[in-house]
Design a protein around this motif. Structure first.
Motif, PDB file in Angstrom:
ATOM      1  N   LYS A 420       1.027  -1.528  -0.085  1.00 35.63           N
ATOM      2  CA  LYS A 420       0.084   0.274  -0.008  1.00 35.63           C
ATOM      3  C   LYS A 420       0.976   1.628  -0.253  1.00 35.63           C
ATOM      4  N   LYS A 421       0.513   1.883  -1.067  1.00 37.48           N
ATOM      5  CA  LYS A 421       1.125   3.244  -0.455  1.00 37.48           C
ATOM      6  C   LYS A 421       0.741   4.149   0.237  1.00 37.48           C
ATOM      7  N   LEU A 422       1.907   4.818   1.150  1.00 38.20           N
ATOM      8  CA  LEU A 422       1.666   5.075   2.596  1.00 38.20           C
ATOM      9  C   LEU A 422       2.674   6.854   2.389  1.00 38.20           C
ATOM     10  N   GLU A 423       2.065   7.717   2.717  1.00 38.23           N
ATOM     11  CA  GLU A 423       2.569   9.153   2.653  1.00 38.23           C
ATOM     12  C   GLU A 423       3.325   9.352   3.416  1.00 38.23           C
ATOM     13  N   PHE A 424       4.629   9.906   2.685  1.00 40.18           N
ATOM     14  CA  PHE A 424       5.615  11.280   3.401  1.00 40.18           C
ATOM     15  C   PHE A 424       5.641  11.123   4.995  1.00 40.18           C
ATOM     16  N   ASP A 425       4.517  11.863   5.060  1.00 35.18           N
ATOM     17  CA  ASP A 425       4.154  12.193   6.395  1.00 35.18           C
ATOM     18  C   ASP A 425       3.808  11.299   7.196  1.00 35.18           C
ATOM     19  N   THR A 426       2.843  10.184   6.597  1.00 39.26           N
ATOM     20  CA  THR A 426       2.464   9.334   7.693  1.00 39.26           C
ATOM     21  C   THR A 426       3.658   8.310   8.256  1.00 39.26           C
ATOM     22  N   VAL A 427       4.420   7.759   7.201  1.00 36.05           N
ATOM     23  CA  VAL A 427       5.845   6.883   7.585  1.00 36.05           C
ATOM     24  C   VAL A 427       6.548   8.144   8.513  1.00 36.05           C
ATOM     25  N   GLY A 428       6.746   9.354   8.856  1.00 34.82           N
ATOM     26  CA  GLY A 428       7.178  10.181   9.275  1.00 34.82           C
ATOM     27  C   GLY A 428       7.243  10.372  10.272  1.00 34.82           C
ATOM     28  N   LYS A 429       5.903   9.983  10.845  1.00 31.39           N
ATOM     29  CA  LYS A 429       5.133  10.807  12.230  1.00 31.39           C
ATOM     30  C   LYS A 429       4.796   8.944  13.115  1.00 31.39           C
ATOM     31  N   ILE A 430       5.014   8.002  12.045  1.00 27.99           N
ATOM     32  CA  ILE A 430       4.987   6.048  13.137  1.00 27.99           C
ATOM     33  C   ILE A 430       6.177   6.647  13.702  1.00 27.99           C
ATOM     34  N   LEU A 431       6.869   6.366  12.686  1.00 26.84           N
ATOM     35  CA  LEU A 431       8.538   6.713  13.720  1.00 26.84           C
ATOM     36  C   LEU A 431       9.145   7.350  14.296  1.00 26.84           C
ATOM     37  N   SER A 432       8.659   8.633  14.656  1.00 27.01           N
ATOM     38  CA  SER A 432       8.760   9.756  15.590  1.00 27.01           C
ATOM     39  C   SER A 432       8.216   9.169  16.321  1.00 27.01           C
ATOM     40  N   ASN A 433       6.867   8.912  16.155  1.00 29.81           N
ATOM     41  CA  ASN A 433       5.864   8.469  17.829  1.00 29.81           C
ATOM     42  C   ASN A 433       6.829   7.105  18.440  1.00 29.81           C
ATOM     43  N   LEU A 434       7.512   6.529  17.087  1.00 30.50           N
ATOM     44  CA  LEU A 434       8.410   5.202  18.181  1.00 30.50           C
ATOM     45  C   LEU A 434       8.989   5.358  19.087  1.00 30.50           C
ATOM     46  N   GLY A 435       9.616   6.452  18.800  1.00 30.15           N
ATOM     47  CA  GLY A 435      11.027   7.282  18.943  1.00 30.15           C
ATOM     48  C   GLY A 435      12.577   7.304  18.562  1.00 30.15           C
ATOM     49  N   LEU A 436      11.865   6.590  17.578  1.00 28.78           N
ATOM     50  CA  LEU A 436      13.002   7.166  16.412  1.00 28.78           C
ATOM     51  C   LEU A 436      13.458   8.105  16.140  1.00 28.78           C
ATOM     52  N   GLY A 437      15.245   8.351  15.360  1.00 28.37           N
ATOM     53  CA  GLY A 437      15.588  10.024  15.212  1.00 28.37           C
ATOM     54  C   GLY A 437      15.397  10.023  13.897  1.00 28.37           C
ATOM     55  N   ILE A 438      15.043  10.142  13.253  1.00 26.39           N
ATOM     56  CA  ILE A 438      15.030  10.526  11.235  1.00 26.39           C
ATOM     57  C   ILE A 438      15.253  12.202  10.449  1.00 26.39           C
ATOM     58  N   LYS A 439      16.559  11.100   9.879  1.00 27.29           N
ATOM     59  CA  LYS A 439      16.883  12.534   8.451  1.00 27.29           C
ATOM     60  C   LYS A 439      16.356  12.261   7.793  1.00 27.29           C
ATOM     61  N   THR A 440      15.768  13.539   6.903  1.00 28.32           N
ATOM     62  CA  THR A 440      15.208  13.290   5.711  1.00 28.32           C
ATOM     63  C   THR A 440      16.038  13.537   4.522  1.00 28.32           C
ATOM     64  N   LEU A 441      16.628  12.741   4.000  1.00 26.56           N
ATOM     65  CA  LEU A 441      17.405  12.949   2.881  1.00 26.56           C
ATOM     66  C   LEU A 441      17.094  12.424   1.027  1.00 26.56           C
ATOM     67  N   SER A 442      15.664  12.862   1.185  1.00 27.04           N
ATOM     68  CA  SER A 442      15.304  12.892   0.205  1.00 27.04           C
ATOM     69  C   SER A 442      13.146  12.177   0.047  1.00 27.04           C
ATOM     70  N   GLN A 443      12.744  13.187  -0.452  1.00 33.88           N
ATOM     71  CA  GLN A 443      11.372  12.448  -0.684  1.00 33.88           C
ATOM     72  C   GLN A 443      11.127  11.291  -0.464  1.00 33.88           C
ATOM     73  N   ASP A 444      12.090  10.436  -1.221  1.00 31.20           N
ATOM     74  CA  ASP A 444      11.722   9.062  -1.064  1.00 31.20           C
ATOM     75  C   ASP A 444      12.687   8.314   0.089  1.00 31.20           C
ATOM     76  N   MET A 445      13.836   9.265   0.638  1.00 32.65           N
ATOM     77  CA  MET A 445      14.536   8.453   1.612  1.00 32.65           C
ATOM     78  C   MET A 445      14.923   8.731   2.777  1.00 32.65           C
ATOM     79  N   LEU A 446      14.970   8.167   3.926  1.00 30.55           N
ATOM     80  CA  LEU A 446      14.829   8.847   5.156  1.00 30.55           C
ATOM     81  C   LEU A 446      16.336   7.827   5.299  1.00 30.55           C
ATOM     82  N   LEU A 447      16.725   8.052   6.486  1.00 36.43           N
ATOM     83  CA  LEU A 447      17.841   8.164   7.344  1.00 36.43           C
ATOM     84  C   LEU A 447      17.265   7.962   9.004  1.00 36.43           C
ATOM     85  N   ILE A 448      17.312   6.441   9.492  1.00 39.94           N
ATOM     86  CA  ILE A 448      16.922   6.016  11.327  1.00 39.94           C
ATOM     87  C   ILE A 448      17.394   5.853  12.145  1.00 39.94           C
ATOM     88  N   THR A 449      17.534   6.377  12.677  1.00 41.25           N
ATOM     89  CA  THR A 449      18.513   6.399  14.528  1.00 41.25           C
ATOM     90  C   THR A 449      17.178   5.210  15.276  1.00 41.25           C
TER      91      THR A 449
END
Length: 795
Positions: A420-449
């Protein structure tokens, strides 16, 4: 893992009811195994006060009371307990209450006096073991209040199945993080005030870490002038909710923080440490320690221990020792938290046979970065409940810090994976709610800590799982794949094995599936002299050898069934045997059939006969017939595991494809099979496979009749009749079948002779047989018997 709903609500807002929360926990991977709703039997159970006290008019042992339960009218209650008096605060089950055991409280008459309720004991409420008297409450207990609310019995306990890769969820804060992430809420971490006394900790305690490979961080705090006492009610409630019994305020705090943060810790009596020194080292060979469970243990495997200058005082990360335990006289406490390598804890706990909450958590891995927060939290609580003075300095031996890393997350690959196609903001919100660090490299690529407590997140696929479980499996539509899917062909050996299993079931045998391992004694019982494969770390003495034969397992099945009074036994197993090879092992597929006992008695078979050699021969012949193997002969077997006169090898050309017959009495005795004889057939499919005919050739029914001639032949006792029958079949193409139907030895013939009766079936498929043709064949048969086997027609 037990989770208290009342406790969990301290860390996250929960508005949902119990079924909704249960579903949410299960959907995010924290499966709910059971839910215990405490106090569910305490409806209409309230606090009351005895306002009138008198003797029952018709009994010396009963009392007649008036009890104020906060209503306009006081209740008249008859009571038989001995431990109450005027003015006592008591627990009252009013009319309509249903106590444990489906005991319903009704208006009743006791010795002709009406009673409108019952005063309750712990046993009657199902909350304790004291049934000798009713519960007497403190004077400040509020009249009319629900007892479950007053006693803290209104909690809900969830029992969760936590997977081994999620040790962070073995705590209330860990589950609070999961619930908060799922509902998009904030985690409310504990707030506390730590008042410290300015004094050097080095004046009171020293720490030396000698084993730096197994202890990566060790922290300690000193708390002076504590008062060891019973824990306050709020703390005891939390400890009981976890299924533990409160001990004292110091020990209870260490357990409380462990269930809060998932960080085991230990409190030592500082004054009992030799030279006030703590040493983290390997145990000396033969060193002994008496642990908190009262067991003296000898350490012989170099276990990691916490010691003072003289003796071990704890088995690191698993259990403390009695020598330095917290007691009523304890005044000064040394509080430890540490990170021990999980594999070390796992091995030590298994070898010592110790299972503890501390070991369970340490062997799964902890958050090494969170140790300062945890030790401060515990020290603040000890200061609060035990009036201790916390020294301002902390001992911190940080040997090795964990390596931080970043995980690349490609959103296109993520969406392809979950379907299923999930929007960029939806994925980012899920990961940040989980306490993961997020760096945005592009609209299609994230770097997760990942945070340090999420050691299970190491690759992009782990992040896919996090997104999908928080987004919700139920929110992803089921869509059929567009690719063409074709089933592959079965491997030929698997196909052969499956077909043979069906054949063996059809001819009346029952399949068994045994372990691949057998005990060492099986080698002696079955006289196996060839090399075998041994297991270096067997689960038990019964699983030491990888079996080189199926025979032992099926004989064990027969023995076990005889021991359970089952006597109609017809078993088979189609499985692999294993023999040593230069690399790994040789794996050969075998068929093993075992029969013993006799058919069950029925109305139409009131006197069943025991299974014998010919029963097994029938099963073998029918199996070979189904396999399309016709050109075989039976020869007397020399296999030591079989009876020398009641066994046969199945031979095709120079290949012996199997052996069947009665099991040797010595083998049966060694297997403890005493009641009946047993018969086994062992067929090597690796050798037989090349003779199996998968194609079936059908012939039309022959319309011309058969002719039967019966002959009784006298011959020497030592002549093998099977070989003779095979030769006679080749005398003429008109011979369709030869069967033996009787063998006689007795008074009417010589002692060294036997009489064998055979039935010869003759048929011509294209015309009716003439008498001359029949006589010619019989003549040739008799000539062959006379010349080759020195036999003659019995007179």
């Amino acid at each position: 893992m037990l989770i208290s709903l009342d406790w969990l609500k301290q860390y996250v807002d929960i508005k949902e009811d119990i079924p909704q929360l249960e579903n949410a926990l299960t959907m995010i991977g924290q499966e709910v195994e059971a839910i215990d709703i405490q106090g569910k039997h305490l409806d209409n159970v309230v606090i009351g006060q005895i306002t009138e006290y008198g003797k029952h008019p018709n009994s010396d042992k009963l009392t007649l009371l008036k009890v104020n339960v906060g209503a306009e009218e006081e209740l008249q209650i008859v009571c038989g307990a001995p431990n109450h008096k005027l003015g006592d605060k008591v627990v009252v089950a009013k009319i309509g209450a249903v106590l444990p055991g489906d005991f319903k409280i009704k208006k009743s008459k006791i010795r002709d006096v009406e009673s409108f309720g019952m005063l309750c004991s712990q046993v009657e409420l199902g909350i304790g073991e004291d049934g000798d008297g009713i519960i007497i409450l403190p004077e400040d207990a509020p009249i009319g209040e629900e007892y479950r609310k007053y006693a803290g019995l209104d909690d809900v306990i969830f029992e969760l199945e936590i997977t081994p890769n999620r040790p962070d969820c073995l705590s209330h804060i860990g589950i609070a993080r999961e619930v908060a992430a799922y509902y998009g809420r904030k985690v409310k971490y504990p707030s506390y005030t730590l008042s410290e006394v300015i004094d050097s900790v080095n004046n009171y305690a020293k720490v030396r870490v000698e084993d730096k490979e197994r202890c990566k961080r060790y922290m300690g705090r000193v708390i002076r002038n504590v008062t060891v006492a019973e824990s306050p009610e709020w703390l005891k409630k939390r400890i009981r909710a976890m299924g533990l019994k409160p001990i004292n305020n110091i020990v209870d705090i260490t357990n409380f923080v462990m269930f809060e943060y998932n960080q085991p810790m230990h409190a030592f009596d500082l004054d009992k440490l030799e030279n006030n020194t703590v040493v983290v080292r390997a145990a000396e060979n033969g060193e002994k320690i008496t642990t908190l469970d009262g067991v003296e243990r000898e350490l012989v495997n170099g276990e990691l221990v916490i010691a003072d200058e003289v003796k071990p005082i704890a088995i690191a990360g698993i259990i403390g020792g009695q020598a330095t335990q917290i007691e009523a006289e304890t005044k000064n406490v040394f509080l430890e938290v540490a990170y021990f390598t999980p594999d070390n804890i796992r091995k030590s706990a298994k070898k010592l046979g110790i299972v503890t909450d501390s070991g369970y958590r340490n062997e799964r891995g902890l958050d090494i970065e969170n140790l300062p927060e945890v030790i401060d939290r515990a020290a603040a609580l000890i200061a609060e409940v035990a009036s201790g003075e916390v020294l301002d300095e902390v001992i911190d031996k940080y040997i090795e810090k964990p390596q931080k890393f970043e995980i690349p997350l490609n959103l296109t690959k993520l969406n392809t994976f979950i379907g299923k196609k999930l929007e960029f903001d939806t994925v980012g919100k899920i990961l940040s709610n989980l306490g993961l660090g997020i760096k945005t490299l592009s609209q299609d690529m994230l770097l997760i800590t990942p945070p340090t407590y999420r050691t299970d997140l190491t690759r992009p696929e782990d992040l896919y799982e996090e997104v999908i479980r928080m987004y919700g499996f139920e929110n992803i539509e089921a869509v059929m794949p567009v690719e063409d899917i074709e089933s592959g062909l079965k491997d030929s050996k698997i196909s052969v094995a499956d077909n043979l299993k069906e054949i063996l079931k059809e001819i009346g045998l029952h399949e068994v599936i045994n372990y691949t391992f057998i005990p060492r004694e099986a080698l002696d019982i079955l006289k196996i002299k060839d090399k075998v494969i041994e297991i270096s770390n067997p689960l038990s003495e019964d699983m030491v050898i990888v079996r080189p034969t199926l025979m032992y397992s099926l004989l064990a099945n027969i023995r076990d069934n005889f021991n359970r009074n089952q006597f109609d036994l017809r078993f088979f197993e189609v499985s692999k045997i294993f023999t040593p090879a230069e690399e790994l092992a040789n794996e050969d597929l075998r068929i093993c059939v075992a029969i013993a006992g006799k058919p069950e008695r029925t109305l139409w078979n009131p006197k069943p006969k025991a299974y014998d050699f010919y029963t097994m021969k029938g099963y073998v012949e029918k199996l070979l017939e189904y396999m399309g193997i016709n050109r075989y002969k039976l020869e007397r077997s020399s296999n030591e595991n079989f009876h020398p006169g009641r066994s046969a090898d199945i031979k095709i050309g120079n290949d012996v494809i199997g052996t069947f017959g009665e099991v040797h009495p010595d083998v049966l005795e060694a297997m403890d099979i005493k009641r009946e004889r047993a018969y086994v057939a062992d067929i090597d499919l690796a050798k037989a496979e090349k003779y199996i005919k998968s194609a079936v050739k059908y012939e039309r029914i022959v319309k011309y009749p058969e002719v039967t001639r019966d002959l009784a032949i006298v011959m020497d006792k030592d002549i093998l009749v099977g070989n003779m029958v095979e030769d006679l079949k080749r005398v003429s193409p008109l011979i369709e079948k030869i069967e033996i139907f009787d063998v006689y030895e007795g008074e009417k013939i010589d002692a060294d002779k036997k009489s064998v009766a055979i039935s010869i079936v003759l048929r011509n498929k294209v015309k009716t047989l003439e008498e001359k043709e029949i006589n010619d064949v019989v003549t040739k048969v008799l000539e062959t018997i006379s010349k080759k086997y020195r036999g003659e027609i019995r007179q």
